[in-house]
Design an enzyme around this catalytic site. Structure first.
Site, PDB file in Angstrom:
ATOM      1  N   ASP A  24       2.943   8.362  -0.573  1.00 60.30           N
ATOM      2  CA  ASP A  24       3.770   7.234  -0.156  1.00 60.30           C
ATOM      3  C   ASP A  24       5.112   7.238  -0.883  1.00 60.30           C
ATOM      4  O   ASP A  24       6.177   7.218  -0.278  1.00 60.30           O
ATOM      5  CB  ASP A  24       3.068   5.920  -0.575  1.00 60.30           C
ATOM      6  CG  ASP A  24       2.406   5.214   0.588  1.00 60.30           C
ATOM      7  OD1 ASP A  24       2.974   5.247   1.674  1.00 60.30           O
ATOM      8  OD2 ASP A  24       1.346   4.614   0.369  1.00 60.30           O
TER       9      ASP A  24
ATOM     10  N   THR B 233      -2.640   3.289   4.977  1.00 58.51           N
ATOM     11  CA  THR B 233      -3.004   4.069   3.788  1.00 58.51           C
ATOM     12  C   THR B 233      -4.519   4.197   3.652  1.00 58.51           C
ATOM     13  O   THR B 233      -5.024   5.234   3.226  1.00 58.51           O
ATOM     14  CB  THR B 233      -2.448   3.390   2.502  1.00 58.51           C
ATOM     15  OG1 THR B 233      -1.306   2.645   2.848  1.00 58.51           O
ATOM     16  CG2 THR B 233      -2.124   4.388   1.444  1.00 58.51           C
TER      17      THR B 233
ATOM     18  N   GLU C  16       8.649   0.156   1.646  1.00 61.76           N
ATOM     19  CA  GLU C  16       7.520  -0.648   1.187  1.00 61.76           C
ATOM     20  C   GLU C  16       7.216  -0.441  -0.293  1.00 61.76           C
ATOM     21  O   GLU C  16       6.844  -1.364  -0.999  1.00 61.76           O
ATOM     22  CB  GLU C  16       6.269  -0.301   2.010  1.00 61.76           C
ATOM     23  CG  GLU C  16       5.060  -1.054   1.516  1.00 61.76           C
ATOM     24  CD  GLU C  16       3.781  -0.768   2.274  1.00 61.76           C
ATOM     25  OE1 GLU C  16       3.769   0.143   3.120  1.00 61.76           O
ATOM     26  OE2 GLU C  16       2.801  -1.464   2.018  1.00 61.76           O
TER      27      GLU C  16
ATOM     28  N   ASP D  31       6.635  -2.423   8.705  1.00 62.63           N
ATOM     29  CA  ASP D  31       5.580  -2.016   9.647  1.00 62.63           C
ATOM     30  C   ASP D  31       6.104  -1.986  11.089  1.00 62.63           C
ATOM     31  O   ASP D  31       5.653  -1.191  11.904  1.00 62.63           O
ATOM     32  CB  ASP D  31       4.418  -3.021   9.636  1.00 62.63           C
ATOM     33  CG  ASP D  31       3.606  -3.008   8.357  1.00 62.63           C
ATOM     34  OD1 ASP D  31       3.324  -1.917   7.854  1.00 62.63           O
ATOM     35  OD2 ASP D  31       3.249  -4.100   7.873  1.00 62.63           O
TER      36      ASP D  31
ATOM     37  N   ASP E 105       8.367   2.788   6.196  1.00 66.91           N
ATOM     38  CA  ASP E 105       7.006   2.692   5.663  1.00 66.91           C
ATOM     39  C   ASP E 105       6.537   4.142   5.590  1.00 66.91           C
ATOM     40  O   ASP E 105       6.240   4.764   6.607  1.00 66.91           O
ATOM     41  CB  ASP E 105       6.105   1.862   6.583  1.00 66.91           C
ATOM     42  CG  ASP E 105       4.737   1.630   5.943  1.00 66.91           C
ATOM     43  OD1 ASP E 105       4.420   2.330   4.969  1.00 66.91           O
ATOM     44  OD2 ASP E 105       3.994   0.769   6.425  1.00 66.91           O
TER      45      ASP E 105
ATOM     46  N   ILE F 255       3.870   5.768   4.521  1.00 65.97           N
ATOM     47  CA  ILE F 255       2.552   6.025   5.130  1.00 65.97           C
ATOM     48  C   ILE F 255       1.963   4.680   5.503  1.00 65.97           C
ATOM     49  O   ILE F 255       1.586   3.906   4.618  1.00 65.97           O
ATOM     50  CB  ILE F 255       1.602   6.781   4.183  1.00 65.97           C
ATOM     51  CG1 ILE F 255       2.142   8.178   3.900  1.00 65.97           C
ATOM     52  CG2 ILE F 255       0.197   6.868   4.796  1.00 65.97           C
ATOM     53  CD1 ILE F 255       1.186   9.103   3.205  1.00 65.97           C
ATOM     54  N   ASP F 256       1.898   4.399   6.787  1.00 70.69           N
ATOM     55  CA  ASP F 256       1.234   3.175   7.217  1.00 70.69           C
ATOM     56  C   ASP F 256      -0.227   3.517   7.473  1.00 70.69           C
ATOM     57  O   ASP F 256      -0.544   4.616   7.930  1.00 70.69           O
ATOM     58  CB  ASP F 256       1.883   2.628   8.496  1.00 70.69           C
ATOM     59  CG  ASP F 256       1.249   1.303   8.894  1.00 70.69           C
ATOM     60  OD1 ASP F 256       1.118   0.425   8.032  1.00 70.69           O
ATOM     61  OD2 ASP F 256       0.848   1.173  10.061  1.00 70.69           O
TER      62      ASP F 256
HETATM   63  C1  2IP Z   1      -0.924  -2.062   6.528  1.00 67.27           C
HETATM   64  C2  2IP Z   1      -1.732  -1.294   7.559  1.00 67.27           C
HETATM   65  C3  2IP Z   1      -2.929  -2.103   7.926  1.00 67.27           C
HETATM   66  C4  2IP Z   1      -2.501  -3.388   8.613  1.00 67.27           C
HETATM   67  C5  2IP Z   1      -1.560  -4.153   7.698  1.00 67.27           C
HETATM   68  C6  2IP Z   1      -0.390  -3.288   7.228  1.00 67.27           C
HETATM   69  O1  2IP Z   1       0.065  -1.246   5.982  1.00 67.27           O
HETATM   70  O2  2IP Z   1      -0.992  -1.013   8.705  1.00 67.27           O
HETATM   71  O3  2IP Z   1      -3.736  -1.334   8.738  1.00 67.27           O
HETATM   72  O4  2IP Z   1      -3.650  -4.155   8.874  1.00 67.27           O
HETATM   73  O5  2IP Z   1      -1.064  -5.244   8.401  1.00 67.27           O
HETATM   74  O6  2IP Z   1       0.462  -4.013   6.388  1.00 67.27           O
HETATM   75  P1  2IP Z   1      -4.446  -4.073  10.280  1.00 67.27           P
HETATM   76  O7  2IP Z   1      -4.847  -2.642  10.470  1.00 67.27           O
HETATM   77  O8  2IP Z   1      -5.610  -4.987  10.109  1.00 67.27           O
HETATM   78  O9  2IP Z   1      -3.470  -4.515  11.317  1.00 67.27           O
HETATM   79  P2  2IP Z   1      -0.202  -0.186   4.746  1.00 67.27           P
HETATM   80  O10 2IP Z   1      -1.336   0.678   5.112  1.00 67.27           O
HETATM   81  O11 2IP Z   1       1.126   0.550   4.686  1.00 67.27           O
HETATM   82  O12 2IP Z   1      -0.449  -1.049   3.539  1.00 67.27           O
HETATM   83 CA    CA Z   2       2.383  -0.581   6.356  1.00 64.88          CA
END
Ligand code: 2IP
Ligand code: CA
Length: 376
Positions: free
Chosen positions: A54, A159, A79, A299, A154, A156-157
């Site tokens: 990240d 994670t 992020e 995001d 972001d 790595i979304d």
């Molecule tokens: C997170 C990731 C999660 C999401 C959350 C994000 O970002 O995308 O999957 O939750 O909202 O902030 P959900 O999957 O329940 O929508 P990161 O992985 O970068 O922390």
């Molecule tokens: Ca994210």
């Protein structure tokens, strides 16, 4: 042709390669994971992970932008904080140095002296990976006004899925979980209006190649500027908007909210805010509805840029609900309700998407959603 978009697209592929190479080496991978500090913790996660991948990706983009487009350097927000703590408890600020050797030396400190791993990582970060814009589309992309732009990244979304490393479970065309839900998100917005101008979404684990037993990435982009919309999304069935009844949501949404949506839609829980937005852009779902403060501007910015280029958008959920719209909102109404990227919230967390949002490709789906949710 936009030089900025070409730079960001190539960078997203380099970021994807950093993510893949870290996963390929299990020993390296286990070294790189540390728990997020309390203050950074996402509201909903009991265990959230910040990975070196990240931080590395984010700082590599900052470094790259500084070299290629110096005037943008101060307008790249992300992020992650660049601080990383190694197992000796030493705090090290991760940055990309001028030479590969210097970067390797710095990373060796993060990796408790593991020079081999540090050299491997430094090599990918400094490698010159490029991904060319499609030749037929490149000339159609308008030049972007660099001096008015800002970038949200972001690195790595999703994670959690990145750390788990499972290959993924599909419902219809949507992955509910797994590595395909991991995305690298780079959004471009206008610093004055706050509206998205474009974005790149890279799926580092887009396809698993059986022959090489390796993952390959997929990269999507879109630009929407001064009335010109260009994107590389190919929606499989053009009539999917009427046939497709899939709405993607987070598994953290409340039961009554889900029940209301089920009156008209097939509700699918998918992981990853970026991935859910991408599913809408690809036409695999008609909308992604988020009713809470659980996501952040980093995001949504990148896929919002793509959706805008497709004629869709991301509107503020609580605000549009209050309008009691029974018909398709006008272009102007929708424009005024788009999530913006320049103004922090007045209360903390300052960059969360306060009040949630609805992401859509086609504005015609908005009244159908609002009708379903009118009693909330
Ligand atoms: C997170 C990731 C999660 C999401 C959350 C994000 O970002 O995308 O999957 O939750 O909202 O902030 P959900 O999957 O329940 O929508 P990161 O992985 O970068 O922390
Ligand atoms: Ca994210």
């Amino acid at each position: 042709m936009s030089e900025l978009l070409q730079i960001l697209l190539s960078f997203s592929e380099r970021a994807g390669e950093i993510a893949r190479s870290i996963r390929r080496e299990p020993k390296l991978f286990s070294l790189l994971v540390e728990e997020k500090g309390e203050t950074e913790k996402n509201q909903r996660f009991t265990h959230d992970f910040k990975t070196l991948a990240d931080v590395l990706i984010q700082e590599a983009l900052r470094h790259h932008i500084k070299t290629m487009i110096p005037s943008l350097e101060d307008y790249v927000q992300g992020e992650e904080s660049a601080e990383f703590t190694n197992t000796l408890g030493e705090k090290i600020t991760v940055k990309i140095c001028e030479t590969e050797k210097e970067t390797a030396n710095l990373l060796a400190k993060v990796l408790d002296g593991n020079a081999e791993a540090a050299e491997l990582l430094a090599a990918v970060v400094h490698s010159d990976i490029t991904l060319q814009l499609e030749t037929e589309l490149a000339p159609k992309i308008p030049e972007l006004p660099i001096n008015n732009l800002g970038i949200w990244i972001d690195p790595i979304d999703s994670t959690g899925e990145y750390v788990n490393g499972k290959s993924g479970v599909c419902q219809g065309k949507v992955y509910k979980s797994g590595l395909p839900c991991v995305t690298v998100l780079i959004g471009i917005y206008d610093r004055v209006s706050g509206l998205p101008v474009g974005g790149v979404v890279n799926q580092p684990f887009g396809v698993f190649d059986e022959e090489s037993q390796r993952w390959r990435g997929k990269a999507y982009w879109g630009v929407s500027h001064s009335g010109v919309n260009v994107h590389n999304i190919q929606v499989s069935s053009p009539s999917s908007e009427t046939e497709n009844k899939v709405v993607v949501i987070s598994s953290s949404e409340g039961v009554s909210f889900q029940e209301m949506l089920k009156k008209k839609f097939d509700v699918v829980h998918a992981t990853g805010a970026g991935y859910k937005l991408l599913s809408v852009a690809l036409g695999h779902a008609v909308a992604y509805i988020c009713s809470k403060n659980s996501t952040f501007r980093w995001d949504t910015a990148a896929p919002h840029g793509i959706l805008s280029a497709e004629g869709g958008g991301v509107v503020k959920y609580k605000e549009i609900l209050k309008r009691h719209l029974s018909q398709e909102p006008s272009r102007e109404e929708l424009q005024a309700l788009q999530v913006n990227y320049h103004k922090p919230n007045t209360a903390s967390p300052i960059w969360c998407n306060e009040g949630g949002f609805i992401a859509y490709r086609s504005p015609s789906i908005i009244p159908v959603i609002l009708d379903c949710l009118k009693d909330t």
